[in-house]
Motif scaffolding. Structure first.
Motif, PDB file in Angstrom:
ATOM      1  N   GLU A  78      34.319  39.665  47.125  1.00 25.93           N
ATOM      2  CA  GLU A  78      33.725  39.593  45.781  1.00 25.93           C
ATOM      3  C   GLU A  78      34.105  38.263  45.154  1.00 25.93           C
ATOM      4  O   GLU A  78      35.236  37.788  45.315  1.00 25.93           O
ATOM      5  CB  GLU A  78      34.203  40.742  44.890  1.00 25.93           C
ATOM      6  CG  GLU A  78      33.545  42.065  45.202  1.00 25.93           C
ATOM      7  CD  GLU A  78      33.729  43.078  44.080  1.00 25.93           C
ATOM      8  OE1 GLU A  78      34.268  42.693  43.021  1.00 25.93           O
ATOM      9  OE2 GLU A  78      33.335  44.241  44.271  1.00 25.93           O
ATOM     10  N   MET A 128      26.205  38.912  34.774  1.00 16.59           N
ATOM     11  CA  MET A 128      27.243  39.288  33.805  1.00 16.59           C
ATOM     12  C   MET A 128      27.210  38.388  32.578  1.00 16.59           C
ATOM     13  O   MET A 128      28.142  38.393  31.772  1.00 16.59           O
ATOM     14  CB  MET A 128      28.625  39.178  34.473  1.00 16.59           C
ATOM     15  CG  MET A 128      28.765  39.967  35.756  1.00 16.59           C
ATOM     16  SD  MET A 128      28.539  41.738  35.487  1.00 16.59           S
ATOM     17  CE  MET A 128      30.005  42.104  34.533  1.00 16.59           C
ATOM     18  N   LYS A 164      29.552  38.733  29.580  1.00 12.78           N
ATOM     19  CA  LYS A 164      30.500  37.628  29.422  1.00 12.78           C
ATOM     20  C   LYS A 164      30.440  37.090  27.997  1.00 12.78           C
ATOM     21  O   LYS A 164      31.472  36.850  27.361  1.00 12.78           O
ATOM     22  CB  LYS A 164      30.154  36.526  30.425  1.00 12.78           C
ATOM     23  CG  LYS A 164      31.086  35.327  30.397  1.00 12.78           C
ATOM     24  CD  LYS A 164      32.392  35.613  31.083  1.00 12.78           C
ATOM     25  CE  LYS A 164      33.224  34.360  31.233  1.00 12.78           C
ATOM     26  NZ  LYS A 164      34.519  34.621  31.863  1.00 12.78           N
ATOM     27  N   LYS A 191      33.127  35.517  41.527  1.00 12.34           N
ATOM     28  CA  LYS A 191      32.475  35.328  40.224  1.00 12.34           C
ATOM     29  C   LYS A 191      32.064  33.865  40.152  1.00 12.34           C
ATOM     30  O   LYS A 191      32.876  32.984  40.437  1.00 12.34           O
ATOM     31  CB  LYS A 191      33.413  35.680  39.073  1.00 12.34           C
ATOM     32  CG  LYS A 191      33.713  37.171  38.948  1.00 12.34           C
ATOM     33  CD  LYS A 191      34.652  37.429  37.767  1.00 12.34           C
ATOM     34  CE  LYS A 191      34.826  38.923  37.529  1.00 12.34           C
ATOM     35  NZ  LYS A 191      35.424  39.618  38.661  1.00 12.34           N
ATOM     36  N   SER A 230      28.924  40.340  45.069  1.00 12.56           N
ATOM     37  CA  SER A 230      29.586  41.110  46.128  1.00 12.56           C
ATOM     38  C   SER A 230      28.906  40.789  47.462  1.00 12.56           C
ATOM     39  O   SER A 230      27.672  40.709  47.543  1.00 12.56           O
ATOM     40  CB  SER A 230      29.510  42.612  45.842  1.00 12.56           C
ATOM     41  OG  SER A 230      28.165  43.042  45.777  1.00 12.56           O
ATOM     42  N   ASN A 290      28.537  38.301  38.856  1.00 11.39           N
ATOM     43  CA  ASN A 290      29.560  38.970  39.652  1.00 11.39           C
ATOM     44  C   ASN A 290      28.923  39.207  41.021  1.00 11.39           C
ATOM     45  O   ASN A 290      27.923  39.923  41.134  1.00 11.39           O
ATOM     46  CB  ASN A 290      29.957  40.288  38.992  1.00 11.39           C
ATOM     47  CG  ASN A 290      31.175  40.888  39.641  1.00 11.39           C
ATOM     48  OD1 ASN A 290      31.798  40.271  40.493  1.00 11.39           O
ATOM     49  ND2 ASN A 290      31.510  42.109  39.252  1.00 11.39           N
TER      50      ASN A 290
END
Length: 740
Positions: A197, A232, A236, A199, A212, A210
């Motif tokens: 994962e 996000m 955020k 960011k 994955s 985000n």
């Protein structure tokens, strides 16, 4: 042997004649049909076996095609229902059955049950369809990348973001518009079969994701990478906004309190801690009631809670109790906080401290009252001085005719003395209202003290006894009005402290020598001789915290509308402006003492023996102008009693007309300042235009726009204030004429 062989193999085998009637089948075939023996099969058609009509028609149609074409038919996938009623799938191969001569005499078929595989394939296909449908409908961005960095799949959301279906393209170019491998690429980790994962802030659209990464294992052993981007950015930003909001609340100058619905405090900001004196550990978990003061009744709080519990905002001013017991006033807004269902879960209280602002408002109102008093005082002074002019003037004329030593003469002297005191009183009123400035001059404090105590006795309850010890006869350089104000303020405060039960008010006025030993107790003083004024009461006294603040502006322990809190701060200012100091001593229940020290004049003024000088007289012609008839009458008589030839006018216009024709016959002009049509100032300018050398004396009861300095700059020879005493005007006239 053939039957034995056929029965031993797992593949079902059957054969039919040209009319599709079964000739026989092996053991595996019997298992398919669910029948017990070959006899149950031989000679029967598909319609007599346990399939439904549709299946039987399908089987016969396949048979017909094989017989007519003479060609085999392989991999016929057909469904059928077994004898027990369950659905099954089979793979069938059919071929022509020939005799020795090569003639087609029937159909030979093999049957393979593929039910389990069919179900597995269907399940796999359904799973793939669900998987694809899920991928196609996801808002998240999804793509699959091959081991050699090629895009194998992109869902619609990813295609929309990139603008193209980049299947087959290099992933970092297609997804991120980069010419080289992405920074922090996890491709190697995926090839080891691990997930990851990350960011990122994508340079393509400047949004936060985000990300994955998961491995997809293939049968050939290769591993593709499936990457899912979840946007996000909004969360955020929401987090950043939350942090910003929290920072703003923490740094706000307003006191902020958050409570739950029952009123239990959950949060306070640093401004609250600083103002209230409570720290967070002490206040969180407490109920709002801990801040209540006795300045509001229960109805006030019930109305407040009723408003906010209905989902509305309450706004108003509230007085709260701080940790040390002091009261502070706040401008407050209490707003409800609702959850997603609309239920009130919290209340937020934002409070701006207006305690000092209230004090400033009081100061402004006080200043406005002082301005109003000043305006009133100016008007009163003008009119009252005109009245005093008549009283004093006619009294002086009556004294001229009265025989000295008689009762009449003594009575008239008292009237004249009272008139002079009234004149000084008007000047004090103007000074107090800041309409006039008095210069400091030698003042006998003893006389002021005796006069003040005489006035005080008439204004305080008889339950208060006044004891006085007025000894000092020393002079101080100062303003008699302000010293009088100091004494009256201290004595009035002392009397208020004894209102309930009465008591003793003691006033001492003595001379004291201040040396180095004395200064140790009174560090503000310098060595020398002082008048010591001490005012002591037997009232309720003051606590130490009150005593520390009594000279602060606007601080008061009196009830509302019974004091502004300015008295002692003004006293403190007056004493220090006279070069002195003031000290206070008190204990709760034991009364209070104030000691004032004023420096004594180093050179004592010797009392001069009063010599009665004769009042100067003259024979010159005077033009006397005033719009008040009574002033004109007394002025004319007074001046004529001094020997002068007086021409009197009650109109400044008439006076100007007379002067235009008789200017050479006039030796001096005496004119009032405030008159209709032409003021005294304007009349003087007109007269000096006609005759520049004409001596002019300007008289006024009161004026804010004219003073002696301005009058002299205009060329006016003298400036006198009403009421004017006979000797004063006589000496002024001679001084002006003789110096011309």
């Amino acid at each position: 042997m053939l039957h034995t062989v056929l029965d031993s193999i797992p593949t079902a085998v059957f054969w039919k004649d040209r009319d599709s009637f079964y000739l026989d089948g092996n053991r595996a075939w019997l298992a398919v049909t669910g029948l017990d023996s070959s006899e149950d099969v031989i000679g029967k058609s598909d319609y007599e076996l346990p399939w439904d009509k549709v299946q039987a028609n399908s089987f016969r149609e396949d048979d017909r095609r094989v017989i007519e074409s003479g060609l085999p038919k392989y991999n016929i996938i057909e469904s059928y229902r077994k004898a027990d009623g369950t659905q099954a799938w089979a793979r069938t191969n059919k071929m022509p059955l020939r005799d020795i001569a090569g003639n087609i005499v029937g159909v030979l078929g093999t049957y393979e049950d593929i039910t389990d595989r069919k179900r597995a394939e269907d399940a796999l296909r359904e799973s793939e369809e669900k998987y694809r449908s899920m991928m196609e409908s996801m808002k998240a961005l999804v793509y699959i990348c091959s081991p050699d960095f090629r895009v194998e799949y992109m869902n619609p959301a990813m295609i929309k973001r990139t603008g193209i279906d980049a299947t087959g393209e290099v992933c970092h170019k297609a997804i991120h518009d980069l010419d080289e491998q992405c920074p922090g690429c996890v491709h190697d980790k995926i090839q080891q079969g691990e997930s990851a994962e990350t960011k990122i802030l994508s340079p393509k659209d400047n949004r936060y994701y985000n990300v994955s990464h998961s491995p997809i294992f293939h049968q050939d052993g290769s591993i593709s990478k499936m990457t899912i981007y979840r946007d996000m950015t909004e969360s955020k930003r929401a987090e950043q906004e939350r942090i910003l909001l929290a920072t703003a609340i923490e740094q706000a100058s307003e006191s902020i309190i958050i409570s739950d619905r029952p009123g239990t405090i959950n949060y306070v900001n640093p401004a609250f801690e600083q103002l209230s004196g409570f720290n967070r550990e002490e206040i969180i978990g407490q109920n709002f009631r801990i801040l209540k003061s006795d300045k509001h009744d229960e109805a006030f709080y019930r109305e407040m809670y009723d408003i906010i519990s209905r989902g509305h905002t309450w706004a108003g001013r509230i007085i709260n109790t701080m940790k040390d017991g002091t009261l502070r006033e706040f401008e407050t807004r209490i707003s409800p906080v609702k959850d997603s269902s609309g239920e009130i879960i919290n209340f937020v209280s934002v409070n701006r401290d207006v305690t000092q602002e209230k004090a400033l408002e009081a100061q402004l109102r006080h200043a406005q009252r002082m301005d109003a008093i000043g305006t009133l005082a100016g008007g009163v002074a003008h009119d009252f001085n005109n009245i005093l002019s008549s009283v004093i003037g006619f009294t002086e004329l009556a004294l001229d005719d009265a025989e000295k030593g008689t009762l009449q003469y003594e009575n008239l002297q008292e009237v004249l003395t009272a008139g002079s005191r009234a004149k000084d009183l008007v000047l004090q009123i103007l000074t107090f209202s800041r309409q006039s400035d008095q210069e400091q001059k030698p003042v006998n404090v003893q006389l002021i003290a005796k006069e003040a105590l005489k006035m005080l006795r008439a204004s305080i309850p008889s339950t208060i006894e006044i004891k006085q010890n007025i000894q000092s006869e020393a002079l101080v350089m100062g303003d008699s009005t302000q010293i009088h104000q100091v004494l009256m303020n201290l004595c009035t405060n002392a009397a208020h402290a004894m209102d309930d039960k009465g008591g003793v008010l003691t006033v001492d006025l003595v001379d004291i020598k201040v040396d180095s030993e004395f200064i140790s107790d009174y560090p503000e003083l310098k060595p020398g001789t002082y008048i010591n004024l001490t005012v002591t009461d037997t009232g309720y006294g003051m606590a130490p915290d009150v005593l520390d603040r009594i000279f602060d502006p606007f601080f008061t322990t009196k009830e509302k509308d019974k004091g502004t809190g300015m008295g002692l701060s003004v006293v403190h200012g007056i004493v220090h402006s006279h070069g002195g100091s003031i000290y206070a001593y008190s204990e709760s229940g034991k009364g209070s003492t104030f000691r004032v020290f004023l420096p004594v004049l180093k050179r004592r003024l010797e009392s001069e023996e009063r010599i009665e000088r004769p009042i100067p007289t003259g024979t010159e012609r005077i033009l006397f102008v005033d719009d008040e008839l009574s002033i004109v009458n007394i002025g004319k008589k007074t001046l004529e009693s001094l020997g002068y030839d007086v021409v009197a006018r009650t109109s400044s216009i008439e006076a100007l007309e007379f002067f235009k024709t008789q200017s050479d016959s006039v030796d001096i002009v005496i004119t009032d300042l405030t008159m209709p049509n032409l003021t005294g100032e304007e009349l003087a300018e007109e007269l000096m235009q006609i005759r520049p050398d004409i001596p002019i004396i300007l008289c006024t009861g009161f004026s804010v726009r004219m003073d002696e300095k301005k009058a002299m700059e205009m060329g006016i020879r003298a400036f006198v204030s009403k009421p004017v005493l006979k000797r004063e005007i006589a000496e002024t006239i001679r001084k002006v004429i003789d110096s011309s």
